[in-house]
Design a protein around this motif. Structure first.
Motif, short mmCIF file in Angstrom:
data_model
loop_
_atom_site.label_atom_id
_atom_site.label_comp_id
_atom_site.label_asym_id
_atom_site.label_seq_id
_atom_site.Cartn_x
_atom_site.Cartn_y
_atom_site.Cartn_z
N UNK A 146 -10.54 -14.90 19.73
CA UNK A 146 -10.27 -13.81 20.68
C UNK A 146 -8.97 -13.10 20.32
N UNK A 147 -7.96 -13.88 19.99
CA UNK A 147 -6.67 -13.31 19.57
C UNK A 147 -6.83 -12.54 18.26
N UNK A 148 -7.58 -13.11 17.32
CA UNK A 148 -7.80 -12.46 16.02
C UNK A 148 -8.50 -11.13 16.20
N UNK A 149 -9.52 -11.10 17.05
CA UNK A 149 -10.33 -9.89 17.20
C UNK A 149 -9.61 -8.81 18.01
N UNK A 150 -8.63 -9.18 18.80
CA UNK A 150 -7.82 -8.17 19.49
C UNK A 150 -6.89 -7.43 18.52
N UNK A 151 -6.50 -8.13 17.44
CA UNK A 151 -5.54 -7.57 16.51
C UNK A 151 -6.18 -6.97 15.26
N UNK A 152 -7.51 -7.08 15.12
CA UNK A 152 -8.21 -6.55 13.95
C UNK A 152 -9.47 -5.83 14.41
N UNK A 153 -10.22 -5.31 13.46
CA UNK A 153 -11.46 -4.60 13.79
C UNK A 153 -12.69 -5.50 13.74
N UNK A 154 -12.57 -6.67 13.16
CA UNK A 154 -13.74 -7.54 13.11
C UNK A 154 -13.49 -8.75 12.25
N UNK A 162 -18.69 -19.48 16.35
CA UNK A 162 -18.28 -18.74 17.54
C UNK A 162 -19.43 -18.62 18.52
N UNK A 163 -19.09 -18.47 19.79
CA UNK A 163 -20.09 -18.28 20.84
C UNK A 163 -19.53 -17.29 21.86
N UNK A 164 -20.44 -16.59 22.54
CA UNK A 164 -20.07 -15.66 23.61
C UNK A 164 -19.16 -14.53 23.11
N UNK A 165 -19.33 -14.14 21.86
CA UNK A 165 -18.59 -13.01 21.28
C UNK A 165 -19.62 -12.07 20.67
N UNK A 166 -19.54 -10.75 20.92
CA UNK A 166 -20.52 -9.83 20.35
C UNK A 166 -20.52 -9.90 18.82
N UNK A 167 -21.68 -9.72 18.24
CA UNK A 167 -21.77 -9.77 16.78
C UNK A 167 -22.89 -8.86 16.29
N UNK A 168 -22.81 -8.51 15.03
CA UNK A 168 -23.84 -7.75 14.34
C UNK A 168 -24.27 -8.55 13.12
N UNK A 273 -29.28 -25.75 6.14
CA UNK A 273 -29.44 -24.58 7.01
C UNK A 273 -28.85 -23.36 6.32
N UNK A 274 -29.58 -22.25 6.22
CA UNK A 274 -29.07 -21.07 5.51
C UNK A 274 -27.78 -20.53 6.13
N UNK A 275 -27.04 -19.82 5.31
CA UNK A 275 -25.86 -19.11 5.78
C UNK A 275 -26.33 -17.81 6.43
N UNK A 276 -26.05 -17.63 7.70
CA UNK A 276 -26.42 -16.41 8.42
C UNK A 276 -25.12 -15.67 8.75
N UNK A 277 -24.74 -14.74 7.87
CA UNK A 277 -23.44 -14.07 8.00
C UNK A 277 -23.52 -12.96 9.05
N UNK A 278 -22.46 -12.84 9.85
CA UNK A 278 -22.43 -11.84 10.92
C UNK A 278 -21.04 -11.21 11.00
N UNK A 279 -21.01 -10.02 11.59
CA UNK A 279 -19.77 -9.29 11.85
C UNK A 279 -19.46 -9.46 13.34
N UNK A 280 -18.39 -10.18 13.65
CA UNK A 280 -18.01 -10.48 15.04
C UNK A 280 -16.92 -9.51 15.48
N UNK A 281 -17.01 -9.04 16.72
CA UNK A 281 -16.09 -8.02 17.19
C UNK A 281 -15.78 -8.21 18.67
N UNK A 282 -14.64 -7.65 19.09
CA UNK A 282 -14.19 -7.83 20.47
C UNK A 282 -14.98 -6.89 21.39
N UNK A 283 -15.32 -7.36 22.60
CA UNK A 283 -16.08 -6.51 23.55
C UNK A 283 -15.42 -5.18 23.87
N UNK A 284 -14.10 -5.09 23.74
CA UNK A 284 -13.42 -3.83 24.07
C UNK A 284 -13.82 -2.70 23.12
N UNK A 285 -14.43 -3.04 21.97
CA UNK A 285 -14.85 -2.02 21.00
C UNK A 285 -16.31 -1.60 21.17
#
Length: 321
Positions: A146-154, A162-168, A273-285
């Motif tokens: 949460x702290x990381x995503x507030x200070x960066x774009x993703x 991670x859980x309960x964080x928006x992702x693409x 288990x395969x690697x399922x890569x995602x882009x995680x981002x803060x809900x404020x974005x």
């Protein structure tokens, strides 16, 4: 003193000056960096000292050193400035062809090597005035997402951390074993028994930081005999080359470096288990047009990756073999 009252008594320009002073540890150099005069920066330092009730910079011989409080502040000023800049970069309209800003995305060296070139090419084509900063991830960055995503774009990270964080979602890859081309283990398919006997090069090897496939191997009753621990994926094949060691790596990266490192890429003797890569981002974005564009760009970069290099391809038991 209430938060609103604190802000009301401060000029946000002081944050810029504070950042420069803490980095340069010198009023003259800070003024030069800011394009300001030395008296103006000295006056700002006096205001900052009154606010914090601390000298911040104190003379030690011919130079200045940070006070203990200033050391704490130095860690916080850069992320705070980045957050302020993102606030004022936000607009109801976004035109990538004219934007001039920096996007910061936290990635592993694996994602930087595999996804980074494609994302950078797309950004260069569509937003020539933008800059992409790929910042190396750490266990701390993930544990404090949460702290990381507030200070960066993703944050580019596989599912499972991670859980309960928006992702693409971006793309999939699979885990493979890598051994030296001249290792006896390279002569035939690997077995679980060999994985138990061989020395390992492992990532992090900490309770909260590990390659998920390595944890899966432990659940099968095989405890890797870890000989070398690294903080990044890229050194792993070179620490395997010319030895009897083994390591788990993502197939896309392993294939890219196989010839240069002198390793053979082997199928895992278990269903990793395969690697399922995602882009995680803060809900404020969520509704930020620039961020929506960035997420879509990374998703397109993931789709653009060579499908034959990931889970949809047929794994070779060895490069050139």
């Amino acid at each position: 003193m209430g938060f609103d009252r604190v802000l009301g008594n401060l000029d946000l320009n002081l944050l810029v000056t504070l950042d420069a002073l803490l980095r340069e540890r010198n009023v003259t150099r800070a003024a030069e960096q800011l394009g300001s005069s030395q008296p103006a920066v000295s006056a700002a330092l006096a205001r900052l000292r009154r606010h914090f009730g601390d000298e911040l910079l104190h003379r030690a011989g011919n130079r200045y050193e940070l006070t203990p409080l200033a050391v704490q502040l130095a860690v916080r000023t850069a992320p705070a400035l980045a957050g302020v800049r993102r606030v004022f970069d936000t607009s109801s309209q976004f035109d990538p062809s004219t934007v001039e800003r920096e996007f910061t995305v936290v990635v592993s060296d694996y994602a930087a090597a595999v996804l980074g070139p494609v994302a950078a090419r797309l950004m260069s084509e569509r937003a020539p005035g933008a800059r992409l900063r790929l910042q190396q991830t750490t266990p701390h960055a993930v544990d404090h997402a949460d702290e990381t995503l507030r200070a960066t774009d993703g944050l580019v990270l596989p599912h499972g951390f991670l859980a309960d964080i928006p992702h693409t979602d971006l793309y999939e890859d699979r885990w493979v074993c890598v051994v030296a081309t001249d290792s006896p283990a390279a002569s035939a398919d690997l077995t679980l028994g060999q994985l138990a006997d061989l020395a390992w090069v492992a990532l992090y090897h900490r309770p909260t930081a590990f390659a998920p496939a390595l944890q899966q191997l432990r659940m099968l009753g095989v405890e890797p005999r870890v000989e070398i621990v690294v903080d990044n994926f890229l050194p792993m094949p070179f620490l395997v080359a010319g030895t009897d060691r083994v390591a788990l790596m993502q197939e896309r990266l392993a294939r890219r470096v196989a010839d240069a490192a002198g390793i053979r890429v082997m199928a895992c003797p278990f269903e990793a288990v395969p690697v399922a890569e995602a882009f995680w981002w803060h809900p404020m974005y969520r509704a930020d047009p620039a961020h929506v564009w960035l997420r879509e760009l990374f998703a397109e970069a993931g789709r653009t990756l060579d499908p034959d290099a990931g889970v949809s391809g047929t794994l070779m038991t060895g490069i050139g073999g």
